[in-house]
Each structure stands twice: as structure tokens, then as C-alpha cells.
Write a protein that holds these residues in place. Structure first.
Motif, PDB file in Angstrom:
ATOM      1  N   PRO A   7       0.810  -1.220   0.000  1.00 13.03           N
ATOM      2  CA  PRO A   7       0.000   0.000   0.000  1.00 13.03           C
ATOM      3  C   PRO A   7       0.848   1.276   0.000  1.00 13.03           C
ATOM      4  CG  PRO A   7      -0.802  -1.536   1.656  1.00 13.03           C
ATOM      5  CD  PRO A   7       0.517  -2.064   1.157  1.00 13.03           C
ATOM      6  N   THR A   8       0.352   2.262  -0.701  1.00 11.42           N
ATOM      7  CA  THR A   8       0.907   3.617  -0.626  1.00 11.42           C
ATOM      8  C   THR A   8       0.337   4.261   0.625  1.00 11.42           C
ATOM      9  OG1 THR A   8       1.060   3.821  -3.024  1.00 11.42           O
ATOM     10  CG2 THR A   8       1.004   5.880  -1.761  1.00 11.42           C
ATOM     11  N   ILE A   9       1.179   4.943   1.374  1.00 11.86           N
ATOM     12  CA  ILE A   9       0.725   5.691   2.548  1.00 11.86           C
ATOM     13  C   ILE A   9       0.384   7.092   2.069  1.00 11.86           C
ATOM     14  CG2 ILE A   9       1.333   6.551   4.843  1.00 11.86           C
ATOM     15  CD1 ILE A   9       1.251   3.416   4.544  1.00 11.86           C
ATOM     16  N   ALA A  56      -8.712  13.852  -5.183  1.00 10.13           N
ATOM     17  CA  ALA A  56      -7.773  14.085  -6.290  1.00 10.13           C
ATOM     18  C   ALA A  56      -6.427  13.405  -6.006  1.00 10.13           C
ATOM     19  CB  ALA A  56      -7.584  15.581  -6.515  1.00 10.13           C
ATOM     20  N   ALA A  57      -5.961  13.467  -4.764  1.00  6.72           N
ATOM     21  CA  ALA A  57      -4.703  12.810  -4.406  1.00  6.72           C
ATOM     22  C   ALA A  57      -4.836  11.294  -4.551  1.00  6.72           C
ATOM     23  CB  ALA A  57      -4.285  13.185  -2.985  1.00  6.72           C
ATOM     24  N   LEU A  58      -5.969  10.741  -4.147  1.00  8.02           N
ATOM     25  CA  LEU A  58      -6.200   9.305  -4.285  1.00  8.02           C
ATOM     26  C   LEU A  58      -6.254   8.891  -5.755  1.00  8.02           C
ATOM     27  CD1 LEU A  58      -8.791   8.751  -1.434  1.00  8.02           C
ATOM     28  CD2 LEU A  58      -6.605   7.545  -1.679  1.00  8.02           C
ATOM     29  N   ALA A  59      -6.800   9.743  -6.611  1.00  9.51           N
ATOM     30  CA  ALA A  59      -6.911   9.425  -8.036  1.00  9.51           C
ATOM     31  C   ALA A  59      -5.547   9.259  -8.695  1.00  9.51           C
ATOM     32  CB  ALA A  59      -7.716  10.512  -8.746  1.00  9.51           C
ATOM     33  N   LYS A  60      -4.522   9.821  -8.105  1.00  6.21           N
ATOM     34  CA  LYS A  60      -3.164   9.722  -8.664  1.00  6.21           C
ATOM     35  C   LYS A  60      -2.429   8.466  -8.215  1.00  6.21           C
ATOM     36  CE  LYS A  60      -2.651  14.710  -8.911  1.00  6.21           C
ATOM     37  NZ  LYS A  60      -1.942  15.882  -8.397  1.00  6.21           N
ATOM     38  N   ILE A  61      -3.051   7.671  -7.362  1.00  8.31           N
ATOM     39  CA  ILE A  61      -2.397   6.485  -6.793  1.00  8.31           C
ATOM     40  C   ILE A  61      -3.057   5.230  -7.336  1.00  8.31           C
ATOM     41  CG2 ILE A  61      -1.872   5.225  -4.671  1.00  8.31           C
ATOM     42  CD1 ILE A  61      -2.048   7.943  -3.196  1.00  8.31           C
ATOM     43  N   ASP A  62      -2.238   4.371  -7.944  1.00  9.81           N
ATOM     44  CA  ASP A  62      -2.716   3.054  -8.354  1.00  9.81           C
ATOM     45  C   ASP A  62      -2.436   2.075  -7.225  1.00  9.81           C
ATOM     46  OD1 ASP A  62      -3.553   3.790 -10.928  1.00  9.81           O
ATOM     47  OD2 ASP A  62      -1.509   3.602 -11.711  1.00  9.81           O
ATOM     48  N   GLY A  63      -3.334   1.150  -7.022  1.00  9.85           N
ATOM     49  CA  GLY A  63      -3.104   0.125  -6.015  1.00  9.85           C
ATOM     50  C   GLY A  63      -3.632   0.502  -4.649  1.00  9.85           C
ATOM     51  N   PRO A  64      -3.329  -0.339  -3.672  1.00  8.49           N
ATOM     52  CA  PRO A  64      -3.875  -0.141  -2.328  1.00  8.49           C
ATOM     53  C   PRO A  64      -3.298   1.093  -1.635  1.00  8.49           C
ATOM     54  CG  PRO A  64      -2.376  -2.018  -2.364  1.00  8.49           C
ATOM     55  CD  PRO A  64      -2.509  -1.553  -3.773  1.00  8.49           C
ATOM     56  N   VAL A  65      -4.111   1.657  -0.742  1.00 12.28           N
ATOM     57  CA  VAL A  65      -3.749   2.880  -0.010  1.00 12.28           C
ATOM     58  C   VAL A  65      -4.087   2.715   1.459  1.00 12.28           C
ATOM     59  CG1 VAL A  65      -4.250   5.350   0.265  1.00 12.28           C
ATOM     60  CG2 VAL A  65      -4.176   4.353  -2.025  1.00 12.28           C
ATOM     61  N   ILE A  66      -3.178   3.204   2.305  1.00  6.57           N
ATOM     62  CA  ILE A  66      -3.473   3.391   3.726  1.00  6.57           C
ATOM     63  C   ILE A  66      -3.460   4.889   3.978  1.00  6.57           C
ATOM     64  CG2 ILE A  66      -2.615   3.113   6.092  1.00  6.57           C
ATOM     65  CD1 ILE A  66      -1.600   0.359   5.306  1.00  6.57           C
ATOM     66  N   LEU A  67      -4.546   5.407   4.510  1.00  5.14           N
ATOM     67  CA  LEU A  67      -4.652   6.826   4.843  1.00  5.14           C
ATOM     68  C   LEU A  67      -4.074   7.048   6.236  1.00  5.14           C
ATOM     69  CD1 LEU A  67      -8.306   7.390   3.583  1.00  5.14           C
ATOM     70  CD2 LEU A  67      -6.185   7.989   2.391  1.00  5.14           C
TER      71      LEU A  67
END
Length: 186
Positions: A7-9, A56-67
Motif C-alpha cells: 500500500p501507498t501511505i 484528487a490525491a487518491l486518483a493519482k495512486i494506483d493500487g492499495p492505499v493506507i490513509l
């Protein structure tokens, strides 16, 4: 070719945006796969503008994300979660600011917060795993109110003890526990 499933943080700062010595800023510098919601240039107190910036920031990230949210960034996150369907791997929600109660001097008034769309604070369960880190002496939120929010959101509550607002003014630059809690969300 391998698919990167780490995941991207994504750092979600509060109303004061990016502070150089803040634990979120320091954490982002340490992590190999981290990004941050950029500061707003206008409509800085608008909840809708903040939610749109997160989206908008999330739209630039492919794959899983942890906020990884702090203060009003927690409220931005929970407002976003009520309006959008993107799958989120998990969220660390640290020292949520209780925007339904008057804040200390130097912060926006409760009327200004209400006029900018922050009320009511969403209380529906979050559609992703989350951990709320709550301080027992946070000037921006009473512990019992944060406990109730965490329960409503379906979040695991972590009692951080007396850490103020978990910011540089409370003596926090580095906050190593953030990495521990993020690992729990992996």
C-alpha cells in the motif's frame, strides 16, 4: 512483471496543512512509498474543498492505499468515506479534532466550521479497517467524545495517554508509534 501490492501511505494533514517538524511530514520522508494531500491555495476552511483534494490525491495512486490522517484530516477522511467508493486498505486516524465543539483560541470558530460544511461529523461505520489514536489531554477533543466517534466508525481505539494534540506544540516531531500502527493495518 510483478504487481506491487504494497500500500501507498497517503498523508492527510489537518487544517494547518504541512508543518516541517510534524510527525506526518517526518513520516512521509522516511517511507519509500508515501504521498501527501497537497495544501489548498484557496477555500482552505471548506470541507468540500478538502474532501475534493483528498479524492484528487487518491486518483493519482494506483493500487492499495493506507490513509494516515491527523486532527481535521481525520474529519476530512470520514467525510470523504461517506461520499466515495474507492477501496481503502486501512486508515490511521490520529488525534481527531472534535469540530462539533468550540476549539481553542487561534482556531476557527464553531460557526465558521459549521458554515464551511463540517457539521455534522459523520458517524456511520467506515468501509475500511481503521485505528483511532486518542489523547487523554487533547485540547481539540475530549477523550470520551473521540472514543464515541471511534466506536461509531467501527475503529479500534488506541489510548495514547497524555500526548496533547500529538503535534510539535505538544512535543511531537517524530512519532514512532505511527509506524507500528500502520504495520497493523498492512
Amino acid at each position: 512483471m510483478t504487481l506491487d501490492t504494497t500500500p501507498t501511505i497517503l498523508i492527510v494533514p489537518g487544517l494547518r496543512d504541512h508543518v516541517a517538524e510534524h510527525w506526518q511530514t517526518l513520516l512521509q520522508q522516511k517511507l519509500p512509498k508515501a504521498a501527501s494531500v497537497p495544501p489548498l491555495e484557496q477555500d482552505k476552511l471548506s470541507c468540500a474543498a478538502r474532501v475534493a483534494a483528498l479524492d484528487a490525491a487518491l486518483a493519482k495512486i494506483d493500487g492499495p492505499v493506507i490513509l494516515v490522517a491527523h486532527s481535521a484530516g481525520v474529519m476530512i477522511t470520514v467525510h470523504w468515506a461517506q461520499q466515495h467508493n474507492r477501496k481503502i486498505h486501512g486508515a490511521l486516524l490520529a488525534a481527531p479534532a472534535d469540530l462539533e465543539m468550540p476549539l481553542p483560541a487561534g482556531y476557527p470558530s464553531i460557526d465558521a466550521i459549521a458554515q464551511n460544511g463540517w457539521h455534522p461529523v459523520p458517524r456511520k461505520p467506515l468501509p475500511f479497517p481503521s485505528i483511532v489514536g486518542a489523547s487523554r489531554n487533547d485540547p481539540l477533543a475530549q477523550f470520551e467524545r473521540v472514543r464515541a466517534m471511534a466506536q461509531d466508525w467501527g475503529s479500534r481505539l488506541v489510548d495514547l495517554g497524555e500526548v496533547g494534540h500529538l503535534n510539535p506544540a505538544a512535543g511531537f516531531g517524530e512519532w514512532p508509534m505511527a509506524q507500528t500502527l500502520i504495520r497493523e493495518l498492512l
